[in-house]
Design an enzyme around this catalytic site. Structure first.
Site, PDB file in Angstrom:
ATOM      1  N   ASP A  21      -7.275  52.777  85.616  1.00 12.88           N
ATOM      2  CA  ASP A  21      -6.487  51.553  85.769  1.00 12.88           C
ATOM      3  C   ASP A  21      -6.630  50.589  84.609  1.00 12.88           C
ATOM      4  O   ASP A  21      -5.922  49.589  84.548  1.00 12.88           O
ATOM      5  CB  ASP A  21      -6.900  50.826  87.057  1.00 12.88           C
ATOM      6  N   ASP A  46     -11.921  57.304  87.089  1.00 11.03           N
ATOM      7  CA  ASP A  46     -12.636  56.151  86.566  1.00 11.03           C
ATOM      8  C   ASP A  46     -13.333  55.457  87.742  1.00 11.03           C
ATOM      9  O   ASP A  46     -12.926  55.605  88.897  1.00 11.03           O
ATOM     10  CB  ASP A  46     -11.632  55.200  85.896  1.00 11.03           C
ATOM     11  N   CYS A  64      28.515  75.026  83.876  1.00  8.54           N
ATOM     12  CA  CYS A  64      29.070  73.815  83.255  1.00  8.54           C
ATOM     13  C   CYS A  64      27.986  73.089  82.459  1.00  8.54           C
ATOM     14  O   CYS A  64      28.179  72.761  81.280  1.00  8.54           O
ATOM     15  CB  CYS A  64      29.622  72.875  84.330  1.00  8.54           C
TER      16      CYS A  64
END
Length: 744
Positions: free
Chosen positions: A631, A434, A16
């Site tokens: 961040d 980081d 389908c």
């Protein structure tokens, strides 16, 4: 180009969704399209100058499905699923009510000892026509209850896009029509035809498929349980004060900057800032962390988190789709709707599976006729192959696992932005981290102020004056230090931020430069008089800022940033998984190595400018799949460049937007958890796909009569229908096992 999304209702199998996707992809103005069976979601990119969205709707509805222009929210979809489940349960109950007596009629006269319970007027060999008419009367209501199979199935066949419904419709229709022919022969006097009726097979197949679809729908509803839980977290009302009277109003009636009152132990209704009161807040729904955090005036709070011991007043800052909870739900829904390469392969196979199965069924039936077996035998083979070949399990294998896996991750504070990242993350060989705000807390404090030719206070005043405009954590720390000492900060002009280096500013008409060694070298500032002191501080893990006035060094300031307590554990767990860790930082090499030694990373790359971080990501990508964790704004290019960008949720919006995975809160410990979940989901998908392919690979030959050739039994169509239904349910249940992943 325009991106559109819609809901497609009425799909039941991989064929389908594959047919829907293929029919839309053939439209010349559609550049990219994806249809997800589990979420019933269509996503496409179209060229508006070449076509219209209405053409997509026509293509979908032409296959017998329903096209809904707006994508249903998970909450709306689950509410609708509940209604559909009730209808399915009622329909199933009616079908069973007619099928059981039909099955008894067809089989009881063959069981010794049951003759006494069998109505004499229905004895097939004495009253064959009555026997046949009663069976017909019991079969027709069942076929009416399962009419959707025939409507969708024959429409799809007419469109040359057969699907699961087509297999059921063709198979049961063949058995029903042949039984009608037998009934006509009985009425004409050929009483032997009473043994060639398959009314009970047609009804039983429809009933079993209805049962399988109902069980599948119940199980699928549970796969969206995490989303439902997230929606239930939202507070429907809030308390506000008007003219000294506190009243409860609906969240929808609030406006930005309204003040809401949150009582102890109550759910915080909105994203905002505390303007009065002190409390603790349980943010476990966001971060998975069970320990409440202390909050006071000026602190941010998030809607759906739980207030602790104190009454607070909160100024509303975000509403509706802008709230953190809404964004979390949006990310999870987006991840669940996107396909991974494995799913595309399964859909491609399913697109050919049904027509191939129909061909096998027809060829098998003809072959048995040629071998001299009667039409009744060949029909049984034909119907069995058609029914057992339904590729339901194949279509559910991938999306159900992704739905459960991403929901499990979200409940632990991990947000995957798309399903494909699950497949990529499991292959990560290197994680780049980081330093500031990722490995460390990102809240540095000034610990050393060492003037050169001026006083302590003069250095701190000049430093704070030019750092007053800075948003960098070090600049904020210096400003806070000056304020704590009660020093009067001077106004600065000509402020210029130099990413990865420092800043420049004019204070009292004198040029102040603040930054690292590289910035001092660029400006020919002689730092020899304090280089020894600087290196000592750096070896202690402190970041050193140099300050010059009109080209002359006036002092250094040492800033210490605390390493997060979970950083070392995270690095250790990644190493246990065979993953290499690298720290990328703009800080100097001595400081970087001191921090690295505390957490145990494998390699350190120091004094890296923001744009150079992306270059380092590319270098490491040459030797494997790379994840970048950051961040800040300066991490955004690297996050976007990495195979998998992971943003710490407490970071900037830019970093979060650039990432593929968002870790809510400020903790690194969920990075290995995200990798574990990705492994578990992909492993589950492989299990589902294996069993789906294995089931069809074994089932179709058996249904075609392979065992019969070697003296074994011939598969009954009813058994084939039961096996097909159970295969779909088993795939969904296997996906639900992901809810039992043990999170360390």
């Amino acid at each position: 180009m325009l991106k559109i999304e819609a809901t497609i209702k009425g799909m039941h199998c991989a064929s389908c969704s594959a047919n829907a996707e293929r029919s839309v992809a053939h439209l010349r103005f559609v550049k990219n399209v994806s249809v997800n069976l589990a979420t019933e979601r269509l996503s496409a990119v179209i060229d508006e100058s070449l076509g219209d969205v209405s053409d997509i709707a026509k293509a979908i509805e032409g296959l017998g499905f329903q096209y809904v222009a707006d994508v249903q929210k998970s909450s709306d979809r689950m509410a609708e699923q509940n209604i559909v489940l009730i209808k399915q349960r009622k329909g199933l109950a009616f079908a069973i009510a007619f099928t059981l007596p039909l099955l008894y009629l067809a089989m009881a006269h063959m069981v010794p000892g049951w003759e006494i319970l069998y109505p004499s007027f229905l004895t097939p060999m004495v009253h064959p026509f009555t026997f046949a008419l009663v069976q017909l009367g019991l079969t027709i209501p069942v076929l009416i209850i399962g009419r959707s199979f025939y409507i969708t199935g024959f429409i799809s066949l007419y469109r040359l896009a057969p699907n699961m419904d087509t297999l059921v419709a063709v198979g049961t229709s063949s058995a029903f029509i042949y039984s009608l022919w037998a009934l006509f022969r009985i009425q004409s006097g050929d009483h032997s035809a009473v043994m060639e009726m398959y009314f009970e097979s047609a009804a039983m197949i429809v009933t079993l498929v209805l049962l399988g679809r109902y069980l599948e729908a119940r199980a699928k509803r549970r796969t969206g349980g995490a989303i439902a839980s997230l929606y239930s977290l939202a507070a429907p009302t809030a308390f506000v004060e008007n003219n000294g009277i506190i009243e409860e109003i609906a969240i929808e009636k609030l406006s930005i900057n309204d003040i809401v009152i949150v009582k102890p132990g109550a759910k915080i209704p909105v994203d905002g800032v505390i303007v009065e009161g002190n409390t603790t807040v349980d943010e476990s729904m966001l971060t998975g962390e069970p320990i409440p955090l202390e909050k006071g005036v000026g602190d941010n709070v998030t809607g759906a988190t739980l207030n602790g011991i104190g009454a607070i007043r909160v100024s509303v800052k975000k509403l509706g789709a802008d709230t953190t909870l809404s964004k979390i739900i949006g990310l999870v829904e987006e991840a669940q709707s996107k396909k991974i390469p494995m799913a595309r392969l399964a859909d491609k196979v399913a697109g050919y599976f049904v027509p191939v199965s129909m061909s096998i069924a027809l060829i098998s039936a003809i072959a048995w006729l040629i071998l001299g077996y009667d039409f009744s035998f060949a029909l049984k083979v034909f119907v069995s192959v058609l029914v057992i070949a339904c590729p339901c399990a194949l279509g559910l294998a991938t999306p159900t696992a992704i739905m459960v896996g991403t929901g499990k991750a979200a409940s632990n504070g991990i947000l995957f932005k798309n399903g494909e990242v699950l497949e990529t993350l499991r292959g990560v060989s290197t994680v780049l981290l980081d330093k500031t705000g990722t490995i460390t807390e990102g809240k540095p404090k000034v610990v050393d102020v060492l003037p050169n030719g001026i006083t302590y206070e003069q250095l701190l005043v000049l430093a704070a004056s030019c750092e007053g405009m800075a948003e960098h954590p070090i600049g904020i720390a210096i400003t806070q230090k000056a304020k704590a000492k009660g020093l009067q900060v001077l106004s600065a002009s000509g402020y210029t931020a130099l990413p990865g280096l420092g800043i420049e500013a004019m204070v009292q008409n004198e040029k102040i430069i603040a930054g690292n060694r590289k910035l001092m070298d660029i400006n020919d500032v002689d730092i020899k008089s304090q280089i020894g002191e600087a290196e000592t501080l750096e070896k202690e893990g402190k970041t050193v800022m140099f300050f010059s006035k009109n080209g002359v060094l006036i002092g250094i300031i040492g800033v210490a940033d605390t390493v997060k307590k979970e950083s070392k554990e995270t690095v250790t767990r990644l190493r246990e998984k065979g993953i290499k860790t690298v720290m990328l930082t703009g800080d100097n090499e001595n400081t970087a190595k001191a921090i690295a030694s505390q957490v145990g990373v494998d390699n350190v790359v120091a004094q890296v400018l923001p744009h150079e971080k992306a270059d380092w990501v590319r270098r490491y990508r040459d030797s494997g799949i790379v994840a970048m964790v950051g961040d800040g704004i300066n991490d955004a290019p690297a996050l976007a460049t990495a195979d998998v960008g992971i943003a710490i949720g407490s970071g900037t919006d830019v970093a979060i937007e650039s990432a593929d995975v968002v870790i809510m809160g400020n903790s690194l410990k969920n990075i290995p958890v995200a990798i574990e979940i990705s492994h578990a989901v992909i492993r589950n998908i492989k299990q589902n796909l294996f069993w789906a392919f294995f089931y069809n690979s074994i089932g179709i030959p058996v249904a075609a009569g392979l065992l019969f050739i070697f003296g074994g039994p011939l598969l009954n169509p009813v058994i084939a229908a039961a096996a097909m239904s159970l295969s779909s349910v088993s795939v969904v249940i296997n996906a639900l096992r992901l809810n039992n992943i043990k999170i360390k």
